[in-house]
Motif scaffolding. Structure first.
Motif, PDB file in Angstrom:
ATOM      1  N   TYR A  88       0.836  -1.521  -0.375  1.00  6.53           N
ATOM      2  CA  TYR A  88       0.420  -0.301  -0.140  1.00  6.53           C
ATOM      3  C   TYR A  88       1.209   1.286   0.088  1.00  6.53           C
ATOM      4  O   TYR A  88       1.960   1.246   1.004  1.00  6.53           O
ATOM      5  CB  TYR A  88      -0.791  -0.390   1.531  1.00  6.53           C
ATOM      6  N   THR A  89       0.207   2.241  -1.311  1.00  2.66           N
ATOM      7  CA  THR A  89       0.966   3.299  -0.870  1.00  2.66           C
ATOM      8  C   THR A  89       0.539   4.487  -0.878  1.00  2.66           C
ATOM      9  O   THR A  89       1.026   5.680  -0.507  1.00  2.66           O
ATOM     10  CB  THR A  89       1.348   3.544  -1.897  1.00  2.66           C
ATOM     11  N   GLY A  90      -0.633   4.673  -0.371  1.00  2.42           N
ATOM     12  CA  GLY A  90      -1.371   5.489  -0.012  1.00  2.42           C
ATOM     13  C   GLY A  90      -2.149   6.601  -0.700  1.00  2.42           C
ATOM     14  O   GLY A  90      -1.362   6.794  -2.265  1.00  2.42           O
ATOM     15  N   LEU A  91      -2.901   7.099  -0.712  1.00  3.64           N
ATOM     16  CA  LEU A  91      -3.914   8.125  -1.987  1.00  3.64           C
ATOM     17  C   LEU A  91      -2.081   9.371  -2.004  1.00  3.64           C
ATOM     18  O   LEU A  91      -3.349   8.820  -3.811  1.00  3.64           O
ATOM     19  CB  LEU A  91      -4.867   8.869  -0.954  1.00  3.64           C
TER      20      LEU A  91
ATOM     21  N   SER B 223      -7.198   2.573   4.206  1.00  2.00           N
ATOM     22  CA  SER B 223      -7.994   3.368   4.286  1.00  2.00           C
ATOM     23  C   SER B 223      -7.602   4.473   6.036  1.00  2.00           C
ATOM     24  O   SER B 223      -7.933   2.770   6.817  1.00  2.00           O
ATOM     25  CB  SER B 223      -9.415   3.716   4.381  1.00  2.00           C
ATOM     26  N   GLY B 224      -7.282   4.852   6.516  1.00  4.89           N
ATOM     27  CA  GLY B 224      -6.666   5.343   7.887  1.00  4.89           C
ATOM     28  C   GLY B 224      -6.370   4.100   8.475  1.00  4.89           C
ATOM     29  O   GLY B 224      -5.013   4.368   7.109  1.00  4.89           O
ATOM     30  N   ALA B 225      -5.863   3.577   9.704  1.00  2.00           N
ATOM     31  CA  ALA B 225      -5.286   3.030   9.838  1.00  2.00           C
ATOM     32  C   ALA B 225      -4.344   1.794   9.448  1.00  2.00           C
ATOM     33  O   ALA B 225      -3.387   1.525   9.096  1.00  2.00           O
ATOM     34  CB  ALA B 225      -5.676   2.443  11.692  1.00  2.00           C
ATOM     35  N   ASP B 226      -5.821   1.011   9.147  1.00  2.31           N
ATOM     36  CA  ASP B 226      -4.922  -0.206   7.656  1.00  2.31           C
ATOM     37  C   ASP B 226      -3.549   0.173   7.098  1.00  2.31           C
ATOM     38  O   ASP B 226      -2.934  -0.441   6.392  1.00  2.31           O
ATOM     39  CB  ASP B 226      -6.454  -0.451   6.946  1.00  2.31           C
TER      40      ASP B 226
ATOM     41  N   LYS C  35       3.389 -13.254   8.747  1.00  2.00           N
ATOM     42  CA  LYS C  35       1.912 -13.312   8.932  1.00  2.00           C
ATOM     43  C   LYS C  35       1.283 -12.767   9.093  1.00  2.00           C
ATOM     44  O   LYS C  35      -0.075 -12.374   8.083  1.00  2.00           O
ATOM     45  CB  LYS C  35       1.873 -14.342  10.300  1.00  2.00           C
ATOM     46  N   GLU C  36       1.649 -11.116   9.801  1.00  2.00           N
ATOM     47  CA  GLU C  36       0.426 -10.397   9.935  1.00  2.00           C
ATOM     48  C   GLU C  36       0.067  -9.650   8.374  1.00  2.00           C
ATOM     49  O   GLU C  36      -1.694  -9.309   8.689  1.00  2.00           O
ATOM     50  CB  GLU C  36       0.655  -9.477  11.568  1.00  2.00           C
ATOM     51  N   ARG C  37       1.065  -9.119   7.920  1.00  3.98           N
ATOM     52  CA  ARG C  37       1.471  -8.352   6.570  1.00  3.98           C
ATOM     53  C   ARG C  37       0.741  -9.486   5.920  1.00  3.98           C
ATOM     54  O   ARG C  37      -0.428  -8.735   4.723  1.00  3.98           O
ATOM     55  CB  ARG C  37       2.676  -8.724   5.681  1.00  3.98           C
ATOM     56  N   GLU C  38       0.034 -10.666   5.641  1.00  6.88           N
ATOM     57  CA  GLU C  38      -0.588 -11.821   4.878  1.00  6.88           C
ATOM     58  C   GLU C  38      -2.232 -11.373   5.168  1.00  6.88           C
ATOM     59  O   GLU C  38      -2.569 -11.200   4.422  1.00  6.88           O
ATOM     60  CB  GLU C  38       0.333 -12.980   4.626  1.00  6.88           C
ATOM     61  N   GLN C  39      -1.977 -11.565   5.934  1.00  2.07           N
ATOM     62  CA  GLN C  39      -3.709 -11.402   7.177  1.00  2.07           C
ATOM     63  C   GLN C  39      -4.507 -10.010   6.663  1.00  2.07           C
ATOM     64  O   GLN C  39      -5.455 -10.082   6.137  1.00  2.07           O
ATOM     65  CB  GLN C  39      -3.480 -11.573   8.444  1.00  2.07           C
TER      66      GLN C  39
ATOM     67  N   GLN D 100      -4.360 -10.065   2.866  1.00  5.52           N
ATOM     68  CA  GLN D 100      -5.841 -10.922   2.272  1.00  5.52           C
ATOM     69  C   GLN D 100      -7.428 -10.296   2.873  1.00  5.52           C
ATOM     70  O   GLN D 100      -8.495 -10.731   2.425  1.00  5.52           O
ATOM     71  CB  GLN D 100      -5.636 -12.467   2.630  1.00  5.52           C
ATOM     72  N   SER D 101      -7.674  -9.699   3.949  1.00  7.69           N
ATOM     73  CA  SER D 101      -8.573  -9.506   4.673  1.00  7.69           C
ATOM     74  C   SER D 101      -9.102  -7.722   3.214  1.00  7.69           C
ATOM     75  O   SER D 101     -10.035  -7.923   3.351  1.00  7.69           O
ATOM     76  CB  SER D 101      -8.279  -8.678   5.751  1.00  7.69           C
ATOM     77  N   LYS D 102      -8.207  -7.448   2.542  1.00  3.42           N
ATOM     78  CA  LYS D 102      -9.010  -6.979   1.619  1.00  3.42           C
ATOM     79  C   LYS D 102      -9.000  -7.180   0.271  1.00  3.42           C
ATOM     80  O   LYS D 102      -9.329  -6.973  -1.039  1.00  3.42           O
ATOM     81  CB  LYS D 102      -7.785  -5.770   1.982  1.00  3.42           C
ATOM     82  N   GLY D 103      -8.231  -8.368   0.046  1.00  6.41           N
ATOM     83  CA  GLY D 103      -9.063  -9.582  -1.087  1.00  6.41           C
ATOM     84  C   GLY D 103      -7.830  -9.322  -2.278  1.00  6.41           C
ATOM     85  O   GLY D 103      -7.867  -9.604  -3.240  1.00  6.41           O
ATOM     86  N   TYR D 104      -6.093  -9.239  -1.469  1.00  7.34           N
ATOM     87  CA  TYR D 104      -5.565  -8.683  -2.693  1.00  7.34           C
ATOM     88  C   TYR D 104      -4.548 -10.299  -2.568  1.00  7.34           C
ATOM     89  O   TYR D 104      -4.101 -11.016  -1.009  1.00  7.34           O
ATOM     90  CB  TYR D 104      -4.368  -8.186  -1.725  1.00  7.34           C
TER      91      TYR D 104
END
Length: 243
Positions: free
Chosen positions: A71-74, A93-96, A183-187, A190-194
């Motif tokens: 992620y690189t942001g808006l 968005s935001g904290a994610d 592991k946290e990065r993968e989850q 994946q939670s965003k569908g990537y």
């Protein structure tokens, strides 16, 4: 006076008539006597293969240690473009988004030392055969046959040393992929569908292992050719010139 490095080389004769070699009785051309012919020998071809493998190891290692992507942001067009690797991502968005950036950076820093070590090894593997090719073109093995035995020993040392180097490479990568950061990065992705952020070896890293195995075989073969070259040089130095 005997040639150093080849026992019995002093028995070589020189046929001369009136200060010149007799016409039609030119001595048999010795191994690697002409510089341009060295590049057509089996040893030179094997060394060129080693150069090619080293270049591929460098390329694949640089891919492994490249940008972590993510992620690189808006402000960096994160909400407009979607790339599978190394680009901007929508859906955060935001904290994610901030957390994704932090995890990408930490994951990149974990892999960076491993990639740099692999690139350093690849650079050494690239320089060594280039030096051997230059030595062969300059006919050093003909003037100093014992160099071929040194070359054989170095080839064997590199071939043997490649095995623990590959073990360290994959062992370190597996440690990174089993880390909590990965592991946290993968989850999170994946939670965003990537997809494409799984904690497993990717193609470039597998290719480094395969190329390393091929390099081991090439260096062992080069060592055998060096010994054969030493014997051939010694035999030709012992031959008397036939009239």
């Amino acid at each position: 006076m005997a040639e150093r490095g080849c026992p019995g080389a002093g028995r070589r004769g020189r046929a001369v008539a009136g200060g010149r070699a007799v016409a039609g009785t030119a001595p048999e051309e010795p191994l690697e006597r002409r510089r341009c012919r060295y590049l057509r020998t089996g040893r030179a071809c094997c060394q060129m293969v080693e150069v090619l493998l080293a270049v591929l190891v460098l390329v694949c290692s640089s891919v492994s240690g490249g940008s972590a992507g993510g992620y690189t942001g808006l402000p960096a067009l994160g909400g407009i473009y979607y790339y599978h690797y190394g680009g901007a991502y929508s859906g955060f968005s935001g904290a994610d988004g901030e957390r994704a950036q932090q995890l990408d950076q930490r994951f990149y820093l974990l892999k960076l030392p491993i990639a740099r070590a692999a690139m350093a090894v690849g650079g050494c593997l690239l320089v060594f055969p280039c030096i051997l090719i230059l030595v062969g073109v300059l006919q050093v093995p003909w003037h100093f046959p014992a160099w071929l035995l040194i070359e054989c020993a170095l080839d064997i040392a590199i071939a043997v040393g490649t095995v623990p180097a590959l073990y360290y490479f994959f062992h370190s990568l597996v440690g990174v992929y089993n880390s909590s950061v990965c592991k946290e990065r993968e989850q999170l992705y994946q939670s965003k569908g990537y997809q494409g952020f799984s904690c497993s070896l990717h193609g470039a890293e597998v290719a480094v292992g395969l190329l390393g195995c091929l390099a081991t075989v090439a260096y062992l073969f080069s060592a055998v050719l060096a010994v054969r070259g030493y014997r051939a040089v010694c035999q030709q130095k012992q031959k008397p010139v036939q009239l």
